[in-house]
Design an enzyme around this catalytic site. Structure first.
Site, short mmCIF file in Angstrom:
data_model
loop_
_atom_site.label_atom_id
_atom_site.label_comp_id
_atom_site.label_asym_id
_atom_site.label_seq_id
_atom_site.Cartn_x
_atom_site.Cartn_y
_atom_site.Cartn_z
N GLU A 163 0.69 -1.15 0.09
CA GLU A 163 -0.07 -0.11 -0.07
C GLU A 163 0.87 1.43 0.01
OE1 GLU A 163 -4.17 -1.55 2.17
OE2 GLU A 163 -2.71 -0.65 3.29
N GLU A 320 -6.88 -7.55 -1.18
CA GLU A 320 -7.41 -7.50 0.13
C GLU A 320 -8.96 -6.85 0.12
OE1 GLU A 320 -5.48 -4.93 3.04
OE2 GLU A 320 -3.58 -5.49 2.76
#
Length: 639
Positions: A163, A320
């Site tokens: 991320e 995710e």
């Protein structure tokens, strides 16, 4: 752009082969648990049909507990155990969160905010992307990992970082970052004269006589130079990309046959994803739609179309999502029964080749202990685990979807990060939210179950009958000419307000707005006329365009709000206001009818979505999602 996605790399075929069906699993963090739990994990993974997990994302401190004191024995055990169970691993490089000892030995690696606040360990992503010290330690760790696991039978692909830009989203303002910013500016402009011209530094006495006078745009008394801000955000995206590429270079050297990815966060202005995408073998994404948001499915669909567009239409990975509630919103709603399944199938419908969750087992401690997981605190005898296992079996039963490419669309939406950055530097006639504008123009096509690709400004536009261009505030003359040529060649363009205002350096085009689009649109915007309620309006002078009355084209206070102009073999529409969802849907329905853009299946009721994927053998598979009752169906399309 997506008519021919071309031959995919051998690395991707190598990765997909052993899976056999859409990847299913979650983020596995066994370092949080002991041997008894590890044994149970493997049995439960078999029960849930888990075939793919991410491993080691936040395990740097476990793997290198002291500087240079590596311990891979724990990871060896888990890699071997997963391989024996038939579970493949997306192995992280572990560099997302450095161990505390790095900050103790090298406090200069810690990031600094624009107000001078230094961020410390105790959370994650506490590192300066420009720091050569951080990069040196990160690369050293990746070399050890790649050397040890490149040939391991469990390894499916590498997961670099995690991320990027999620927390330190605007890079860092420490002295090291300022020096790196100056180097980046030298490479971009070559001379101070060119920089001063691009930044319009004659305004407010900002002229620079030496490179050393330039800083990152830190906290200032009033509005900061907008061109400097936009360049700093470009630099921030590039600097994070350099961190990624430093790790990728190690993996390419030591494990050349293994594909690499990194997981992007929900679409934000932080990273220019079109600039990043060529450096990923497969795009990965983290999706967290809010169960309390009635527009959550629309927002997710837009994001998935962006992910698909980053690699020209190729499948991507959902690395995710939450099985139920997250822990980081003010009010964390749970997903009701069936929502996990529907959200997952939506990703598959829009091109996902994997459906993974954060995380496999719910943490007992730490900041995310109340974030839901496939195995909740209450254990496997729960609704969440049963739904996860049922979903795993469902996906395993559709092996033909793995690698099937989404069917190309006739409509596209243009997304441009440099225009986004320039638009949100402030000091404009009124606030304009670039992302919300993109979502507003994507929504009418989504609601009509019309496939829409998301494309960059330099992409191939010729394949599309319809191109939506929201808020292209900043654009070079060269790029604008490409859009004009698109219309001239027969395309239908719909452009929203506050477009074509400045060049690539945020300098206003003189002679009337919207600068390089005046001729193709057949009009001049004489004035902006934002309303007190925040609504946008413009005063138009028509120069060949016709005013469009009726739904979506009602006149504004001082003239037309929507125009249409025939140009070359195509048509250019201009929307000088925010008409609202209902009127914009009516307008785009009319535009679609004129240019022949239709849904995959005619006559679908509201709340039903259909997307099509095409297998290597040419078989067309329709995924039907019914948001009225949560039903999902996969059907062969023999048309």
């Amino acid at each position: 752009m997506f008519r021919d996605v071309g031959e995919e790399s051998g690395r991707l075929r190598w990765w997909r082969g052993p899976l056999g069906s859409v990847g299913f699993g979650g983020d596995y963090n066994p370092e949080q648990w002991g041997p008894d739990v590890h044994a149970e994990d493997v049995e439960l993974m078999r029960e849930a049909r888990v075939g793919l997990v991410t491993l080691g994302i936040f395990a740097w401190a476990r793997t290198e507990p002291t500087p240079g004191g590596y311990d891979f024995t724990w990871l060896d055990d888990h890699m071997d155990r997963l391989a024996a169970a038939g579970v493949r691993v997306c192995l992280a490089t572990m560099t997302a969160s450095p161990p505390p000892w790095l900050a103790r030995l090298h406090p200069e690696t810690l990031p600094v905010l624009e107000d001078g606040t230094r961020l410390y360990p105790g959370s994650r992503q506490h590192w300066c992307p420009s720091s050569p010290v951080f990069r040196r330690y990160a690369v050293r760790l990746v070399e050890r990992l790649a050397g040890r696991y490149a040939d391991h039978p469990a390894l499916a692909l590498w997961h670099i970082g995690n991320e990027y830009g999620c927390h330190v989203s605007r890079h860092c303002h420490c002295p090291v970052s300022a020096a790196a910013f100056r180097d980046w500016l030298r490479a971009r402009y070559a001379t101070l004269d060119a920089l001063n011209d691009a930044w319009s530094t004659t305004f407010w006495s900002q002229h620079y006589a030496a490179w050393e006078e330039i800083h990152t745009p830190r906290t200032a008394p009033s509005f900061r130079n907008p061109a400097q801000l936009a360049d700093y955000w470009r630099f921030s995206s590039d600097e994070l990309l350099d961190c990624y590429l430093a790790e990728k270079a190690v993996l390419a050297r030591l494990a050349p046959g293994v594909p690499v990815t990194t997981n992007f966060v929900p679409v934000a202005r932080t990273l220019d994803l079109f600039r990043w995408a060529p450096h990923l073998d497969v795009v990965s994404y983290d999706s967290y739609p809010d169960p309390h948001d009635p527009d959550a499915a629309r927002r997710a669909a837009f994001s998935y179309d962006v992910m698909r567009g980053l690699k020209g239409g190729r499948p991507w990975l959902l690395l995710e999502q939450a099985p139920s509630a997250v822990n980081w919103r003010p009010h964390n709603g749970r997903k009701p029964p069936g929502r996990m399944r529907l959200d997952s199938w939506q990703a598959v419908a829009h091109g996902a080749d994997a459906v993974l969750f954060f995380q496999w087992r719910q943490s007992r401690g730490g900041a995310e202990k109340f974030h839901s997981a496939m195995v909740p605190h209450a254990g496997p005898d729960t609704r969440i685990f049963r739904e996860a296992a049922e979903l795993g079996a469902e996906l395993a039963g559709r092996p033909e979807l793995l690698g099937a490419v989404p069917e190309r669309a006739d409509a596209a939406l243009l997304l441009d990060w440099p225009a986004w950055w320039a638009l949100e530097t402030g000091a404009h006639p009124s606030e304009v939210d670039y992302l919300e504008g993109a979502l507003a123009y994507h929504r009418p096509l989504y609601d009509a179950s019309v496939a829409c690709d998301v494309v960059p400004l330099d992409g191939d536009l010729t394949a599309y009958r319809l191109l939506l261009v929201p808020h292209l505030y900043s654009v070079s003359r060269e790029a604008a000419a490409r859009l004009v040529a698109y219309v001239e060649g027969g395309g239908t363009l719909v452009m929203s307000y506050f477009s074509g205002i400045t060049d690539e350096h945020d300098r206003v085009y003189l002679g009337g707005y919207p600068g390089p689009f005046r001729e193709v649109l057949g009009l001049t915007v004489e004035e902006f006329a934002p309303r007190a309620d925040g609504g946008w309006a413009e005063v138009l002078r028509l120069e060949g365009a016709e005013a469009v009355p009726g739904p979506g084209g009602a006149d504004g206070a001082e003239g037309p709000a929507v125009t249409r102009h025939a140009y070359g073999r195509g048509t250019a529409w201009y929307v000088a206001c925010d008409p609202g969802p209902k009127a914009l849907r009516e307008l785009l329905d009319r535009v679609r009818a004129e240019c022949g853009v239709r849904p995959a299946v005619a006559g679908l009721p509201e709340g039903v979505q259909v997307r099509t994927r095409v297998t290597a053998a040419g078989e067309r598979l329709r995924v039907r999602l019914d948001y009225r009752d949560g039903a999902v169906a996969v059907e062969r399309d023999d048309a």
